[in-house]
Motif scaffolding. Sequence first.
Motif, PDB file in Angstrom:
ATOM      1  N   GLU A  12      10.826 -43.597  22.810  1.00 39.87           N
ATOM      2  CA  GLU A  12       9.650 -43.801  23.583  1.00 39.87           C
ATOM      3  C   GLU A  12       8.387 -42.819  22.766  1.00 39.87           C
ATOM      4  N   ASP A  15       7.297 -44.192  19.561  1.00 41.34           N
ATOM      5  CA  ASP A  15       6.171 -45.360  19.748  1.00 41.34           C
ATOM      6  C   ASP A  15       4.898 -44.622  19.983  1.00 41.34           C
ATOM      7  N   ALA A  16       4.925 -43.417  20.702  1.00 42.69           N
ATOM      8  CA  ALA A  16       3.609 -42.783  21.045  1.00 42.69           C
ATOM      9  C   ALA A  16       3.075 -42.116  19.882  1.00 42.69           C
ATOM     10  N   ALA A  19       1.388 -44.576  17.914  1.00 42.82           N
ATOM     11  CA  ALA A  19       0.002 -45.232  18.557  1.00 42.82           C
ATOM     12  C   ALA A  19      -1.094 -44.202  18.557  1.00 42.82           C
ATOM     13  N   PHE A  20      -0.553 -42.863  18.461  1.00 44.04           N
ATOM     14  CA  PHE A  20      -1.672 -41.684  18.313  1.00 44.04           C
ATOM     15  C   PHE A  20      -2.177 -41.696  16.891  1.00 44.04           C
ATOM     16  N   ARG A  60       8.153 -37.181  28.175  1.00 39.12           N
ATOM     17  CA  ARG A  60       6.820 -38.002  28.595  1.00 39.12           C
ATOM     18  C   ARG A  60       5.979 -36.698  28.930  1.00 39.12           C
ATOM     19  N   ILE A  64       4.842 -36.174  24.946  1.00 42.81           N
ATOM     20  CA  ILE A  64       3.880 -37.238  24.475  1.00 42.81           C
ATOM     21  C   ILE A  64       2.437 -36.626  25.224  1.00 42.81           C
ATOM     22  N   TYR A 204      -4.696 -43.356  26.317  1.00 43.75           N
ATOM     23  CA  TYR A 204      -3.672 -43.654  25.545  1.00 43.75           C
ATOM     24  C   TYR A 204      -3.880 -44.812  24.651  1.00 43.75           C
TER      25      TYR A 204
END
Length: 220
Positions: A12, A15-16, A19-20, A60, A64, A204
Amino acid sequence: MTPRRAPDPLDELTDAIAAFTGHTPRRDARERFARYLELLAQWNRTHDLVGLDKPLDIVRVLFIDSLFFLSLLPARPVRLVDIGAGAGIPGVPLHLVDAGIELTLIESRRKRVSFLSALKRELGLPQMGILEGRAEDVLAQMIEIKGQFDIAVVRAVSPTPRFLTACLEYVAPGGRIILAGPPPTPELPPLPRGFNAEWVTVPYPGGKRRRLFLVVKHGS
């Protein structure tokens, strides 16, 4: 029937990061985050560094969540100081995903400073600076550090006028303090008086979650 493998919290996180930042994290970054997670779990058993114990919650709520700061940073390279760094959040995750962030951590509590020193050694981050003391006291003892940073980040300290004034001393003219704010609401909290400040909402990428930040600029 083969039992299902428990999901890896680092998937996870990967993936974050993608994305960022717009790209898949380097393998060594994932390995360092894995070791960071291990060290936090080990130290947390005896030193109560953070109020979380499940790996997925740490990923999280700490790792993240730190990535939301990225979109508010100026072009790299950037000199960044994390004031009240605690267990290294958000500064260390930011440094791990972006080598263009030159990082210094300031923390007043001895146990957390010891953890940060262990983290620096275990993750192989020789360029990461660690200073022990309250923000105001460090400035008084190291006057040469005044105005040496482009950005100061703060995650878990109340933005009192005295604290904001001390933070601005670390930042060069044109620089900013970026403070993590409360959960976004339709009505924004009042801005601190006497400062060039604004509330900024960061989404996000591609998702529904949002994060609110107080951005205080050095100068008009």
